[in-house]
Design a protein around this motif. Structure first.
Motif, mmCIF file in Angstrom:
data_model
loop_
_atom_site.group_PDB
_atom_site.id
_atom_site.type_symbol
_atom_site.label_atom_id
_atom_site.label_comp_id
_atom_site.label_asym_id
_atom_site.label_seq_id
_atom_site.Cartn_x
_atom_site.Cartn_y
_atom_site.Cartn_z
ATOM 1 N N ARG A 119 0.822 -1.217 0.000
ATOM 2 C CA ARG A 119 0.000 0.000 0.000
ATOM 3 C C ARG A 119 0.855 1.266 0.000
ATOM 4 O O ARG A 119 0.344 2.358 0.182
ATOM 5 N N ARG A 120 2.168 1.097 -0.153
ATOM 6 C CA ARG A 120 3.104 2.214 -0.252
ATOM 7 C C ARG A 120 3.028 3.123 0.977
ATOM 8 O O ARG A 120 3.018 4.343 0.862
ATOM 9 N N LEU A 121 2.993 2.501 2.144
ATOM 10 C CA LEU A 121 2.869 3.238 3.397
ATOM 11 C C LEU A 121 3.958 2.796 4.358
ATOM 12 O O LEU A 121 4.123 1.594 4.608
ATOM 13 N N TRP A 122 4.676 3.772 4.920
ATOM 14 C CA TRP A 122 5.766 3.491 5.854
ATOM 15 C C TRP A 122 5.683 4.474 7.024
ATOM 16 O O TRP A 122 5.307 5.633 6.839
ATOM 17 N N ALA A 123 6.027 4.025 8.218
ATOM 18 C CA ALA A 123 5.892 4.895 9.390
ATOM 19 C C ALA A 123 6.851 4.487 10.500
ATOM 20 O O ALA A 123 7.252 3.323 10.604
ATOM 21 N N VAL A 124 7.188 5.473 11.337
ATOM 22 C CA VAL A 124 7.968 5.267 12.558
ATOM 23 C C VAL A 124 7.289 6.034 13.680
ATOM 24 O O VAL A 124 6.891 7.193 13.501
ATOM 25 N N ALA A 125 7.141 5.386 14.825
ATOM 26 C CA ALA A 125 6.562 6.033 16.014
ATOM 27 C C ALA A 125 7.499 5.806 17.192
ATOM 28 O O ALA A 125 8.022 4.701 17.370
ATOM 29 N N ASP B 2 -4.450 -0.918 10.173
ATOM 30 C CA ASP B 2 -5.864 -1.243 10.002
ATOM 31 C C ASP B 2 -6.525 -0.374 8.932
ATOM 32 O O ASP B 2 -7.407 -0.839 8.204
ATOM 33 N N PHE B 3 -6.108 0.890 8.844
ATOM 34 C CA PHE B 3 -6.737 1.825 7.913
ATOM 35 C C PHE B 3 -6.018 1.910 6.574
ATOM 36 O O PHE B 3 -6.467 2.612 5.676
ATOM 37 N N ALA B 4 -4.895 1.203 6.435
ATOM 38 C CA ALA B 4 -4.087 1.311 5.218
ATOM 39 C C ALA B 4 -4.834 0.859 3.974
ATOM 40 O O ALA B 4 -4.539 1.310 2.865
ATOM 41 N N THR B 5 -5.798 -0.027 4.146
ATOM 42 C CA THR B 5 -6.537 -0.522 2.978
ATOM 43 C C THR B 5 -7.272 0.604 2.253
ATOM 44 O O THR B 5 -7.532 0.499 1.058
ATOM 45 N N THR B 6 -7.611 1.674 2.960
ATOM 46 C CA THR B 6 -8.322 2.783 2.319
ATOM 47 C C THR B 6 -7.456 3.477 1.277
ATOM 48 O O THR B 6 -7.979 4.161 0.392
ATOM 49 N N LEU B 7 -6.128 3.299 1.359
ATOM 50 C CA LEU B 7 -5.233 3.960 0.414
ATOM 51 C C LEU B 7 -5.171 3.248 -0.929
ATOM 52 O O LEU B 7 -4.593 3.771 -1.879
ATOM 53 N N CYS B 8 -5.743 2.052 -1.010
ATOM 54 C CA CYS B 8 -5.649 1.269 -2.241
ATOM 55 C C CYS B 8 -6.954 1.239 -3.024
ATOM 56 O O CYS B 8 -7.081 0.500 -3.990
ATOM 57 N N ARG B 9 -7.914 2.011 -2.591
ATOM 58 C CA ARG B 9 -9.158 2.055 -3.333
ATOM 59 C C ARG B 9 -8.984 2.863 -4.609
ATOM 60 O O ARG B 9 -8.012 3.584 -4.783
ATOM 61 N N THR C 191 5.519 10.108 19.103
ATOM 62 C CA THR C 191 5.750 10.835 17.859
ATOM 63 C C THR C 191 5.214 9.982 16.710
ATOM 64 O O THR C 191 4.884 8.811 16.884
ATOM 65 N N LEU C 192 5.165 10.566 15.532
ATOM 66 C CA LEU C 192 4.801 9.814 14.331
ATOM 67 C C LEU C 192 5.367 10.511 13.106
ATOM 68 O O LEU C 192 5.222 11.731 12.950
ATOM 69 N N VAL C 193 6.012 9.739 12.259
ATOM 70 C CA VAL C 193 6.345 10.213 10.922
ATOM 71 C C VAL C 193 5.939 9.106 9.968
ATOM 72 O O VAL C 193 6.325 7.947 10.154
ATOM 73 N N MET C 194 5.085 9.441 8.989
ATOM 74 C CA MET C 194 4.675 8.432 8.014
ATOM 75 C C MET C 194 4.712 9.015 6.612
ATOM 76 O O MET C 194 4.543 10.220 6.411
ATOM 77 N N ALA C 195 4.961 8.124 5.659
ATOM 78 C CA ALA C 195 5.088 8.533 4.262
ATOM 79 C C ALA C 195 4.246 7.613 3.391
ATOM 80 O O ALA C 195 4.160 6.410 3.636
ATOM 81 N N HIS C 196 3.642 8.212 2.369
ATOM 82 C CA HIS C 196 2.816 7.456 1.424
ATOM 83 C C HIS C 196 3.192 7.868 0.010
ATOM 84 O O HIS C 196 3.258 9.063 -0.306
ATOM 85 N N LEU C 197 3.457 6.882 -0.824
ATOM 86 C CA LEU C 197 3.846 7.135 -2.204
ATOM 87 C C LEU C 197 2.609 7.144 -3.092
ATOM 88 O O LEU C 197 1.861 6.168 -3.129
ATOM 89 N N LEU C 198 2.411 8.260 -3.795
ATOM 90 C CA LEU C 198 1.272 8.373 -4.691
ATOM 91 C C LEU C 198 1.562 7.639 -5.994
ATOM 92 O O LEU C 198 2.653 7.773 -6.556
ATOM 93 N N PRO C 199 0.593 6.869 -6.513
ATOM 94 C CA PRO C 199 0.806 6.096 -7.741
ATOM 95 C C PRO C 199 0.604 6.942 -8.988
ATOM 96 O O PRO C 199 -0.370 6.794 -9.725
ATOM 97 N N LEU C 200 1.543 7.838 -9.240
ATOM 98 C CA LEU C 200 1.439 8.755 -10.372
ATOM 99 C C LEU C 200 2.485 8.417 -11.430
ATOM 100 O O LEU C 200 3.397 7.614 -11.199
ATOM 101 N N ILE C 201 2.359 9.054 -12.599
ATOM 102 C CA ILE C 201 3.352 8.864 -13.657
ATOM 103 C C ILE C 201 4.722 9.292 -13.160
ATOM 104 O O ILE C 201 5.733 8.622 -13.385
#
Length: 263
Positions: A35-41, A63-70, A114-124
Motif C-alpha cells: 500500500r506504499r505506506l511506511w511509518a515510525v513512532a 488497520d486503515f491502510a486498505t483505504t489507500l488502495c481504493r 511521535t509519528l512520521v509516516m510517508a505514502h507514495l502516490l501512484p502517479l506517472i
C-alpha cells in the motif's frame, strides 16, 4: 514484499533496536510496501505507556491502510487531496485511539508518541506525502545530498527559528527533547503534511531520534552512500552506526528506495 506500479518500483525495509542502555523498546514501525505506506513512532520516554502508544499508532495505521488502495479519483490533483485527507484522518484516529486507551487504563495516563509516516502516490511521476508529529524525522537522499523533509516539533526548534538559540547552543540545551506536539496528548491533534516529487534512485529515510541524537545529517549520508539503492543495507547500517556511537536510546529506521522500472 516489494512493490511496483507502471514504470516505478519501490522497496521498503524497517528495523528497530532497543539500544544498549534502555530497558525496553518504546519505538514501533510500519512497512506496508503493497500500500506504499511506511511509518515510525517513538513512544515518549519518561511517560507511562510509551511502548503501548507507539504500538497503538502503528496498529491503527495498518488497520486503515486498505483505504489507500481504493480506486483513484478522476484527476491527479483530486486524488492527492483525497489521500492527504486519508492520511490526516488516519493520524487523527490513532490520536483518538491512544486517548481512549489512556482513559480506560489510568496507569497509561499521559502516554503519547511521535509519528512520521510517508505514502507514495501512484502517479506517472512519483510523489511522496509525508505527515509528522513530534521529532521523528524524514530524510531524502538524492545523489550525494541529504535533505531533512520534516521540522522537529520541539521547544528548542521553535527557539532556533525565533533566533533565541543557535544550533550549537541547542545541541546541549537541557530542554532539547521537550516536544510541543505528540500523538495522544491534548484534545486536538496538530500535524504537518507536505509533499515532494521523487526521482529515480531516491532514498527515503524515516527514523526516531535514537538515530539523529547520535548521528549528524552528514554522518547519516556517509553511512548510506556505499549502498544508496539498497533499503535493507541502509537500515541495518544506520542502526549499527547508532549502536557504535553508544546506543543510548531505542533506534528505529525505515528505508525506502524508489526507482524507474527497466522493463
Amino acid at each position: 514484499m516489494d512493490g511496483r506500479h507502471d514504470r516505478w518500483e519501490w522497496t521498503g525495509y524497517g528495523q528497530t533496536d532497543r539500544g544498549l542502555i534502555r530497558a525496553s523498546n518504546q519505538d514501533a514501525f510500519l512497512v506496508d510496501n503493497r500500500r506504499r505506506l511506511w511509518a515510525v513512532a517513538d513512544g515518549m520516554g519518561g511517560h507511562p505507556g510509551g511502548d503501548v502508544a507507539s504500538r497503538l499508532v502503528v496498529d491503527t495505521l495498518a488497520d486503515f491502510a486498505t483505504t489507500l488502495c481504493r480506486s483513484t479519483l478522476s484527476s491527479q490533483k483530486d486524488d492527492e487531496e483525497h489521500r492527504r485527507l486519508l492520511l490526516t484522518t488516519m493520524a487523527e484516529q490513532a490520536h483518538a485511539t491512544i486517548r481512549a486507551h489512556a482513559e480506560k487504563n489510568p496507569s497509561c495516563f499521559g502516554m503519547g508518541t511521535t509519528l512520521v509516516m510517508a505514502h507514495l502516490l501512484p502517479l506517472i511521476q512519483p510523489r511522496l506525502l509525508v505527515l509528522h508529529v513530534g521529532d521523528s524525522r524524514a530524510y531524502l537522499i538524492r545523489g550525494s545530498t541529504i535533505t531533512q523533509l520534516t521540522r522537529d516539533h520541539t521547544l528548542i526548534e521553535d527557539s532556533i527559528r525565533q533566533g533565541q538559540l543557535t544550533r550549537a547552543q541547542a545541541a546541549y540545551h537541557p530542554d532539547r527533547h521537550v516536544l510541543t506536539r505528540a500523538i495522544g496528548l491534548g484534545s486536538r491533534l496538530e500535524c504537518d503534511l507536505v509533499s515532494y516529487d521523487l526521482h529515480s534512485g531516491d532514498l527515503l529515510l524515516l527514523c526516531s531520534d535514537g538515530l539523529t541524537n547520535l548521528l549528524t545529517d552528514e554522518d547519516i549520508l556517509t553511512t548510506v552512500l556505499p549502498h544508496p539503492h539498497d533499503a535493507h543495507h541502509s537500515t541495518r547500517a544506520l542502526i549499527q552506526a547508532a549502536l557504535d556511537r553508544g546506543g543510548i536510546d531505542n533506534v528505529t529506521v525505515v528505508s525506502c528506495t524508489v526507482s524507474e522500472s527497466r522493463e
